[in-house]
Motif scaffolding. Structure first.
Motif, short mmCIF file in Angstrom:
data_model
loop_
_atom_site.label_atom_id
_atom_site.label_comp_id
_atom_site.label_asym_id
_atom_site.label_seq_id
_atom_site.Cartn_x
_atom_site.Cartn_y
_atom_site.Cartn_z
N UNK A 1 44.23 40.45 35.67
CA UNK A 1 43.30 39.45 36.20
C UNK A 1 42.46 38.88 35.06
N UNK A 2 41.99 37.64 35.24
CA UNK A 2 41.12 37.06 34.22
C UNK A 2 39.68 37.47 34.47
N UNK A 3 38.77 37.02 33.61
CA UNK A 3 37.39 37.51 33.72
C UNK A 3 36.70 36.99 34.97
N UNK A 4 37.13 35.87 35.50
CA UNK A 4 36.54 35.39 36.75
C UNK A 4 36.91 36.31 37.92
N UNK A 5 38.20 36.66 38.01
CA UNK A 5 38.64 37.57 39.07
C UNK A 5 38.00 38.95 38.90
N UNK A 6 37.91 39.39 37.65
CA UNK A 6 37.27 40.68 37.36
C UNK A 6 35.83 40.70 37.86
N UNK A 7 35.10 39.63 37.58
CA UNK A 7 33.69 39.56 38.00
C UNK A 7 33.57 39.68 39.51
N UNK A 8 34.39 38.95 40.25
CA UNK A 8 34.29 38.98 41.70
C UNK A 8 34.71 40.33 42.27
N UNK A 9 35.75 40.95 41.68
CA UNK A 9 36.20 42.26 42.16
C UNK A 9 35.14 43.32 41.89
N UNK A 10 34.52 43.24 40.72
CA UNK A 10 33.48 44.20 40.37
C UNK A 10 32.26 44.01 41.26
N UNK A 11 31.89 42.76 41.51
CA UNK A 11 30.71 42.48 42.33
C UNK A 11 30.87 43.01 43.75
N UNK A 12 32.09 43.00 44.26
CA UNK A 12 32.32 43.47 45.62
C UNK A 12 31.97 44.95 45.77
N UNK A 13 32.04 45.71 44.67
CA UNK A 13 31.78 47.15 44.74
C UNK A 13 30.48 47.57 44.06
N UNK A 14 30.10 46.90 42.97
CA UNK A 14 29.02 47.43 42.13
C UNK A 14 27.92 46.42 41.82
#
Length: 396
Positions: free
Chosen positions: A1-14
């Motif tokens: 995943x790129x950094x945009x997808x990473x940010x959204x995935x991380x935000x969903x949990x942390x």
């Protein structure tokens, strides 16, 4: 995943899971800054100093060499970070929007920043702060017009950061506790035959074991003649009998640092060393008596200079009797918001916090350094650190 997808995935949990203070603390800080902006007729701030960004958002990382920016307006806080800092931005910061750019693509910085600042007629900059890149500012001025940018943004934020909130004072008190533990551990191993690295290593171990974070400035240990050289550090030197050993430590706790200096002796302190210690103590007493509301930084410096004057020809002193401390990042724990020195006209206010680095050096011979971090009160400054102001004799 790129950094945009990473940010959204991380935000969903942390999202916000490592925010260093409650949101209410940041809301109060932001309100004070916005009030000052309105008074100064600024409709935006563009901040790049890591400590300023931390102060208003909580954002922190150990990678502070890359371009990062915070735009503050009356409506929003927008944080711009490189792709490798997306994680810290998500978990440590409270902002309205995160703008990511590819770490390797510094050219991607300008367009999003320009769009964020578009329509703002008075944008405050900190031209003397860390992290401001000339290339970025030139590009923004070319796109938006140089006349929109003003150089008073840094002073505006500095004036607010100088006075600490109760939450900040709590962090500084905890830093002071950890700093003292590190110094005590380091002093305990001082003896002829050990190296300055041995002393620094034991101090660093204790600082980290007692809860310290990555430090804004690593432990400083020098001995003998090397103390007389300002701003050198441990370098495998063997401590000789009778050597003074200078230590300056500052533990980071939630990025806040309360430093302290001590000097011990590997044996007996000479009468000359004790006399210099007495001058350091006299400087400290003169300073803390003057550090109260209504007195200026210059007033305190002049009082200390009167104590130093009879010794000024024989002893080197840096010229700054104190500097503000608070939240900071490598390469220094110096906050940069205020200095106790000749010509500094700002007045003290309650809950300002300063480190008083009173180190006096006999060039080519040795030096003695002792200090406390102190808080300004209505009746003068009181220590947050717990220096006993003695030259402790180890193995004597």
């Amino acid at each position: 995943m790129d950094h945009h997808a990473y940010r959204h995935a991380l935000a969903a949990r942390l999202q916000g899971s490592e925010l260093p203070f409650p949101p209410e603390e940041f809301a109060a800080r932001l309100a004070r800054v916005r009030t000052a902006m309105a008074t100064a007729s600024l409709d935006a701030l563009l901040l790049t100093d890591p400590a300023d960004i931390f102060y208003l958002t909580g954002y922190h990382t150990f990678e502070v060499s890359v371009h990062t920016a915070l735009v503050v307006t009356a409506e929003r806080r927008v944080l711009q970070v490189p792709s490798i800092e997306t994680g810290p931005a998500v978990v440590t910061a409270t902002v309205d929007e995160i703008l990511g750019y590819r770490w390797e693509g510094i050219d991607e910085v300008i367009a999003p920043l320009a769009e964020t600042l578009a329509g703002r007629s008075a944008i405050g900059l900190d031209l003397y702060g860390a992290g401001l890149r000339l290339g970025v500012i030139r590009e923004l001025q070319a796109r938006l017009g140089a006349e929109r940018f003003r150089d008073d943004g840094g002073a505006l934020v500095d004036a607010i950061r100088l006075v600490k909130t109760p939450a900040e004072l709590d962090c500084l008190a905890e830093s002071a506790r950890i700093t003292a533990a590190g110094l005590a551990a380091a002093e305990a191993v001082i003896a002829p035959g050990v190296t300055d690295n041995d002393v620094a290593a034991e101090g660093a171990r204790a600082l980290l074991a007692d809860g310290g974070e990555f430090m804004s400035l690593q432990p400083i240990v020098t001995s003998g003649r090397r103390i007389s050289i300002i701003h050198v550090n441990h370098k495998r030197r063997v401590i000789e009998p009778g050597d003074p050993v200078f230590l300056e430590f500052g533990s980071a706790y939630q990025r806040y640092t309360a430093p302290m200096m001590r000097t011990a002796v590997a044996g007996r302190a000479t009468a000359q060393m004790q006399a210099v210690r007495d001058v350091c103590r006299g400087l400290f007493e003169a300073l803390v008596a003057e550090m109260r509301p209504g007195r200026t930084f210059d007033d305190a410096a002049r009082a200390a200079e009167a104590v130093l004057a009879p010794h000024a020809e024989a002893l080197f002193f840096s010229g700054v009797f104190g500097y503000a401390v608070g939240a900071q990042f490598p390469p220094s724990w110096v906050e940069g918001t205020g200095y106790i020195a000749r010509g500094q006209a700002r007045e003290f206010a309650e809950d300002m916090v300063f480190h008083l680095p009173l180190c006096l050096r006999r060039p080519g011979e040795w030096g003695v350094g002792l200090s406390d971090t102190v808080r300004v009160t209505a009746d003068g400054a009181v220590p947050l650190t717990d220096n006993d102001w003695r030259l402790n004799e180890r193995g004597a």
